[in-house]
Design an enzyme around this catalytic site. Structure first.
Site, PDB file in Angstrom:
ATOM      1  N   GLY A  11      -5.289  -4.204   7.767  1.00 30.93           N
ATOM      2  CA  GLY A  11      -5.306  -4.480   6.332  1.00 30.93           C
ATOM      3  C   GLY A  11      -5.796  -3.343   5.456  1.00 30.93           C
ATOM      4  O   GLY A  11      -6.193  -3.555   4.310  1.00 30.93           O
ATOM      5  N   SER A  12      -5.731  -2.087   5.944  1.00 31.23           N
ATOM      6  CA  SER A  12      -6.212  -0.987   5.100  1.00 31.23           C
ATOM      7  C   SER A  12      -5.304  -0.773   3.879  1.00 31.23           C
ATOM      8  O   SER A  12      -5.788  -0.423   2.803  1.00 31.23           O
ATOM      9  CB  SER A  12      -6.359   0.315   5.908  1.00 31.23           C
ATOM     10  OG  SER A  12      -5.101   0.839   6.235  1.00 31.23           O
ATOM     11  N   ASN A  13      -4.005  -1.002   4.036  1.00 33.00           N
ATOM     12  CA  ASN A  13      -3.119  -0.866   2.865  1.00 33.00           C
ATOM     13  C   ASN A  13      -3.361  -1.989   1.868  1.00 33.00           C
ATOM     14  O   ASN A  13      -3.339  -1.764   0.653  1.00 33.00           O
ATOM     15  CB  ASN A  13      -1.652  -0.819   3.305  1.00 33.00           C
ATOM     16  CG  ASN A  13      -1.268   0.556   3.799  1.00 33.00           C
ATOM     17  OD1 ASN A  13      -1.133   1.490   2.999  1.00 33.00           O
ATOM     18  ND2 ASN A  13      -1.147   0.705   5.108  1.00 33.00           N
ATOM     19  N   MET A  84       4.652  -6.679  11.387  1.00 28.19           N
ATOM     20  CA  MET A  84       5.431  -6.140  12.493  1.00 28.19           C
ATOM     21  C   MET A  84       6.578  -7.081  12.883  1.00 28.19           C
ATOM     22  O   MET A  84       6.734  -7.458  14.032  1.00 28.19           O
ATOM     23  CB  MET A  84       4.518  -5.835  13.692  1.00 28.19           C
ATOM     24  CG  MET A  84       3.453  -4.790  13.373  1.00 28.19           C
ATOM     25  SD  MET A  84       4.071  -3.317  12.500  1.00 28.19           S
ATOM     26  CE  MET A  84       4.750  -2.427  13.876  1.00 28.19           C
ATOM     27  N   VAL A  87      12.005  -9.057   8.117  1.00 27.78           N
ATOM     28  CA  VAL A  87      12.106 -10.141   7.132  1.00 27.78           C
ATOM     29  C   VAL A  87      13.579 -10.529   6.988  1.00 27.78           C
ATOM     30  O   VAL A  87      14.446  -9.670   6.926  1.00 27.78           O
ATOM     31  CB  VAL A  87      11.501  -9.603   5.816  1.00 27.78           C
ATOM     32  CG1 VAL A  87      11.974 -10.379   4.632  1.00 27.78           C
ATOM     33  CG2 VAL A  87       9.986  -9.596   5.909  1.00 27.78           C
ATOM     34  N   ASN A 101       7.980  -2.226   1.380  1.00 26.98           N
ATOM     35  CA  ASN A 101       7.367  -2.013   2.695  1.00 26.98           C
ATOM     36  C   ASN A 101       6.828  -0.591   2.774  1.00 26.98           C
ATOM     37  O   ASN A 101       7.386   0.328   2.161  1.00 26.98           O
ATOM     38  CB  ASN A 101       8.415  -2.208   3.795  1.00 26.98           C
ATOM     39  CG  ASN A 101       7.830  -2.040   5.180  1.00 26.98           C
ATOM     40  OD1 ASN A 101       6.722  -2.521   5.466  1.00 26.98           O
ATOM     41  ND2 ASN A 101       8.537  -1.344   6.063  1.00 26.98           N
ATOM     42  N   HIS A 103       5.977   2.443   5.530  1.00 22.88           N
ATOM     43  CA  HIS A 103       6.299   2.824   6.914  1.00 22.88           C
ATOM     44  C   HIS A 103       5.707   4.201   7.213  1.00 22.88           C
ATOM     45  O   HIS A 103       5.819   5.116   6.384  1.00 22.88           O
ATOM     46  CB  HIS A 103       7.822   2.837   7.109  1.00 22.88           C
ATOM     47  CG  HIS A 103       8.190   3.152   8.526  1.00 22.88           C
ATOM     48  ND1 HIS A 103       8.090   2.225   9.543  1.00 22.88           N
ATOM     49  CD2 HIS A 103       8.599   4.313   9.102  1.00 22.88           C
ATOM     50  CE1 HIS A 103       8.428   2.802  10.681  1.00 22.88           C
ATOM     51  NE2 HIS A 103       8.744   4.056  10.441  1.00 22.88           N
TER      52      HIS A 103
HETATM   53  C1  GAR Z   1       0.482   1.133   8.655  1.00 21.77           C
HETATM   54  O1  GAR Z   1       0.352   2.418   9.189  1.00 21.77           O
HETATM   55  C2  GAR Z   1       1.932   0.849   8.317  1.00 21.77           C
HETATM   56  O2  GAR Z   1       2.613   1.961   7.863  1.00 21.77           O
HETATM   57  C3  GAR Z   1       2.456   0.376   9.654  1.00 21.77           C
HETATM   58  O3  GAR Z   1       1.428  -0.458  10.145  1.00 21.77           O
HETATM   59  C4  GAR Z   1       0.175   0.051   9.695  1.00 21.77           C
HETATM   60  C5  GAR Z   1      -0.640  -1.090   9.098  1.00 21.77           C
HETATM   61  O4  GAR Z   1      -1.934  -0.666   8.790  1.00 21.77           O
HETATM   62  N1  GAR Z   1       3.701  -0.318   9.505  1.00 21.77           N
HETATM   63  C6  GAR Z   1       4.756  -0.160  10.318  1.00 21.77           C
HETATM   64  O5  GAR Z   1       4.738   0.536  11.305  1.00 21.77           O
HETATM   65  C7  GAR Z   1       5.991  -0.952   9.911  1.00 21.77           C
HETATM   66  N2  GAR Z   1       7.153  -0.528  10.602  1.00 21.77           N
HETATM   67  P1  GAR Z   1      -2.906  -1.546   7.879  1.00 21.77           P
HETATM   68  O6  GAR Z   1      -2.935  -2.960   8.476  1.00 21.77           O
HETATM   69  O7  GAR Z   1      -4.236  -0.868   8.020  1.00 21.77           O
HETATM   70  O8  GAR Z   1      -2.385  -1.545   6.475  1.00 21.77           O
END
Ligand code: GAR
Length: 185
Positions: A11-13, A84, A87, A101, A103
């Site tokens: 959940g950092s984003n 992951m 959708v 999204n 990526h």
């Molecule tokens: C992030 O690095 C995002 O780009 C990746 O999952 C991580 C989630 O981090 N997403 C993918 O690879 C989608 N194909 P977070 O939970 O700390 O936000």
């Protein structure tokens, strides 16, 4: 603008977007957070900030169940942040051009899982991150913003992913700002 964030991981984003909303950098509020993993960090992070959360089990009607929940909560913009799974039509149809999204690569390079590992294995000297609109493909859809991240010779998958995530937080905030201003103009 009522924003929902959906994820599977730490959940950092989500946190970067929440901070930007809280600081008035994004003209919106995160009104709902959902995850397809019951113990995902993103749910804990949201609960700690008193944001309503929900868990939606993976399954063939996942997109339909999530769409229903988001519509009930009058969500206007959906941000996928580490969700992951792909959708599908019911969710795409309920929020046309309103699902974003993030990526961890410079798409169209390295779609799919662990894109930072793919970039290391391909011996690239740079990679990055991309925010894009979501369509029915995997990590396809119109690109909104990208940021380049250099790959160092001594990078491990973990060090590279951590550096990409710093860029992700900047790019996601900027992308959501841009999209909201184009929707409200
Ligand atoms: C992030 O690095 C995002 O780009 C990746 O999952 C991580 C989630 O981090 N997403 C993918 O690879 C989608 N194909 P977070 O939970 O700390 O936000």
């Amino acid at each position: 603008m009522r924003i929902a964030v959906l994820g599977s991981g730490a959940g950092s984003n989500f946190l970067a977007l929440w901070k930007a909303c809280h600081a008035g950098k994004i003209a919106g509020e995160i009104s709902l957070v959902g995850a397809d993993q019951q113990n995902a960090g993103i749910l804990e992070q949201a609960e700690a900030r008193n944001i309503p959360t929900f868990f939606a089990k993976k399954g063939k009607d996942f997109s339909e169940r999530v769409a229903q929940r988001l519509l009930e909560e009058n969500i206007e913009l959906v941000c996928l942040a580490g969700l992951m799974q792909i959708v599908k039509a019911p969710l795409l149809g309920a929020f046309p051009n309103r699902i974003l999204n993030i990526h961890p690569s410079l798409l169209p390079k390295f779609p799919g899982k662990e894109a930072w590992k793919q970039a290391l294995e391909a011996r690239e000297d740079e990679t990055g991150c991309t925010v894009h609109y979501v369509d029915a493909g995997m990590d396809t859809g119109e690109i909104i913003l990208q940021e380049r991240v250099p790959i160092k010779t001594d990078d491990t998958p973990e060090s590279l992913h951590a550096r990409i995530q710093e860029a992700e937080h900047r790019v996601y905030v900027e992308s959501v700002r841009t999209v909201i201003s184009s929707l409200t103009d």
